[in-house]
Design an enzyme around this catalytic site. Structure first.
Site, short mmCIF file in Angstrom:
data_model
loop_
_atom_site.label_atom_id
_atom_site.label_comp_id
_atom_site.label_asym_id
_atom_site.label_seq_id
_atom_site.Cartn_x
_atom_site.Cartn_y
_atom_site.Cartn_z
N GLU A 60 119.51 -18.46 60.22
CA GLU A 60 118.95 -19.13 59.05
C GLU A 60 117.73 -18.41 58.52
O GLU A 60 116.93 -17.86 59.28
CB GLU A 60 118.54 -20.55 59.42
N CYS A 78 110.81 -17.17 55.19
CA CYS A 78 110.67 -17.52 56.59
C CYS A 78 111.85 -16.88 57.31
O CYS A 78 113.00 -17.27 57.08
CB CYS A 78 110.68 -19.05 56.71
N CYS A 94 117.08 -19.71 70.12
CA CYS A 94 115.77 -19.49 70.73
C CYS A 94 115.78 -20.00 72.17
O CYS A 94 116.29 -21.09 72.43
CB CYS A 94 114.68 -20.23 69.95
N CYS A 146 111.28 -25.68 72.92
CA CYS A 146 110.18 -26.61 72.63
C CYS A 146 110.81 -27.95 72.24
O CYS A 146 111.80 -27.99 71.49
CB CYS A 146 109.29 -26.07 71.52
N CYS A 160 111.52 -28.98 68.45
CA CYS A 160 112.08 -27.98 67.55
C CYS A 160 113.61 -27.95 67.62
O CYS A 160 114.18 -27.86 68.71
CB CYS A 160 111.52 -26.60 67.91
N GLY A 204 113.88 -18.45 66.62
CA GLY A 204 113.56 -17.44 67.62
C GLY A 204 112.10 -17.25 67.93
O GLY A 204 111.22 -17.75 67.23
N HIS A 244 99.65 -26.33 69.55
CA HIS A 244 100.27 -27.67 69.56
C HIS A 244 99.67 -28.71 70.49
O HIS A 244 100.09 -29.87 70.47
CB HIS A 244 101.77 -27.59 69.85
N ASN A 284 107.91 -32.41 61.35
CA ASN A 284 109.10 -32.59 60.51
C ASN A 284 110.21 -33.15 61.39
O ASN A 284 110.53 -32.56 62.41
CB ASN A 284 109.54 -31.24 59.93
N CYS A 329 109.79 -26.25 58.83
CA CYS A 329 109.48 -25.75 60.18
C CYS A 329 110.17 -26.59 61.24
O CYS A 329 110.06 -27.81 61.25
CB CYS A 329 107.99 -25.87 60.46
#
Ligand code: SAH
Length: 368
Positions: A117, A130, A137, A141, A144, A184, A239, A313, A356
């Site tokens: 993407e 982006c 990945c 996390c 994500c 990634g 974070h 998000n 994100c």
């Protein structure tokens, strides 16, 4: 097997040493996309062509968007016929989705069928891309979407450069900024990412300072990145304001303490003279309290840095919440009182799962 499939994801350019005049003798060659004028000149000369054809080839790849060598009408007919099917290394558009705010998400199919993407984010003055650095990945996390799908492989240099050209061509507008914040973990594909940053700078023509490499932090790799002395912006996904919280959100944090990560960031500043940008996702009731802001400020005191707050998000798999605007403002206030440079990232493309952390290689993500 096409020539492109026989190439590994390495970044070095080793042109075929044989002189090609027939279709069979030009195989295999590496994808030409991502190669510099010098590398392309070497390659055309090895094909028995004059050096100036290297510059022509460069222009056709990076300005005209040629997808295969047969398209290059300034090349002699015979040579063009011999090169006809040789791909330049461009992806195929699998799916395109535009959000109401103008953000466009692209699913791109690579030569081996893998899907990645890329997102194009327009504002009045900028067009930011982006880019992904890996297929999937491995960092996993918790907040994500990319990590939920697992990891397949690193991207090659041409596959990263292609994403920038694809967005530039689709918008019909020059890309101004590139952020390595797609799928990634860039520092797990460091040499290739650095090679791509250089090509995006020298070949596509986007300033090094207008590119940002974002990492969740990989031991030893921040120092390695510093040694490249790039002018690019360096961003670290922090974070959390303490180790316990960070481990809760980021599995790899168990093997890389917050203290060690911050120490490596300080070393980065010392080695490069450049500041570090810290990304901090805001999750309601979890890491968004004033005491977290105070704790964060404590860590960053006297540090040449900038904090970028990213309100969460939403993704399907977990039920974290985005904090209210007033909670976000309270967090900002605490940091500003401590003289920490801070900004809040406006979410773009939320409606199409292009913001994100929402990236995932499927085109059946729900559209709200
Ligand atoms: N692996 C790199 C780059 C990809 S993520 C990194 O971690 O920095 C780009 C940014 O989006 C990171 O700061 C990441 O933590 C953030 N992000 C991931 N999921 C998110 C979500 N659901 N909401 C908001 N930001 C998210």
């Amino acid at each position: 097997m096409s020539p492109i499939q026989s190439i590994s994801s390495g970044t070095s350019f080793k042109p075929n040493s044989s002189t090609a005049t027939t279709k069979s003798s030009i195989i295999p060659i590496p994808p030409l996309l991502g190669a510099s004028v010098t590398e392309l000149t070497t390659w055309v000369q090895q094909q028995g062509q004059p050096a100036y054809r290297g510059r022509q080839l460069h222009g056709w790849i990076y300005q005209q968007g040629a997808r295969c060598l047969g398209e290059i009408s300034v090349f002699p007919k015979k040579w063009r016929e011999a090169l006809e099917d040789v791909p330049i290394g461009r992806s195929n558009l699998d799916y395109r989705l535009e959000a109401p705010d103008g953000t466009v998400k692209y699913l791109l199919q690579l030569a081996d069928g893998q899907i990645i993407e890329t997102v194009g984010i327009p504002t009045a003055k900028r067009l930011t891309v982006c880019v992904s650095s890996q297929v999937g990945c491995p960092m996993a996390c918790d907040f994500c979407a990319t990590g939920k799908g697992g990891f397949t492989r690193n991207l090659a240099r041409h596959e990263i450069v292609d994403q920038v050209l694809t967005v530039q061509e689709d918008f019909g507008q020059r890309v101004s900024n590139v952020v390595f914040m797609g799928m990634g973990e860039p520092l797990l594909n460091l040499d290739t990412v650095v090679a791509a940053v250089k090509s995006i700078n020298q070949d596509v023509g986007i300033g090094m300072r207008s590119q940002t490499i974002s990492t969740v932090g990989i031991p030893q790799r921040i120092r390695e990145l510093a040694q490249y002395q790039l002018q690019a912006t360096f961003a670290v996904s922090l974070h959390a304001s303490n180790q316990q919280l960070r481990e809760q959100l980021i599995p790899s944090a168990k093997h890389y303490s917050l203290e060690a990560l911050l120490e490596d960031c300080r070393e980065y500043v010392n080695l490069t003279g450049r500041r570090v940008s810290f990304e901090y996702i805001l999750l309601a009731e979890l890491n968004d309290l004033p005491e977290h802001a105070a704790e964060l400020a404590e860590h960053l005191r006297g540090f040449q840095s900038h904090v970028n707050l990213i309100p969460y998000n939403p993704i399907n798999e977990v039920d974290y919440q985005r904090p209210t605007s007033s909670r976000i403002q309270d967090f900002v206030d605490v940091l500003e009182k401590q003289h920490i440079a801070v900004s809040v990232r406006r979410s773009r493309g939320l409606e199409k799962d292009a913001a994100c952390g929402q990236l995932r290689a499927s085109n059946n993500t729900p559209i709200s």
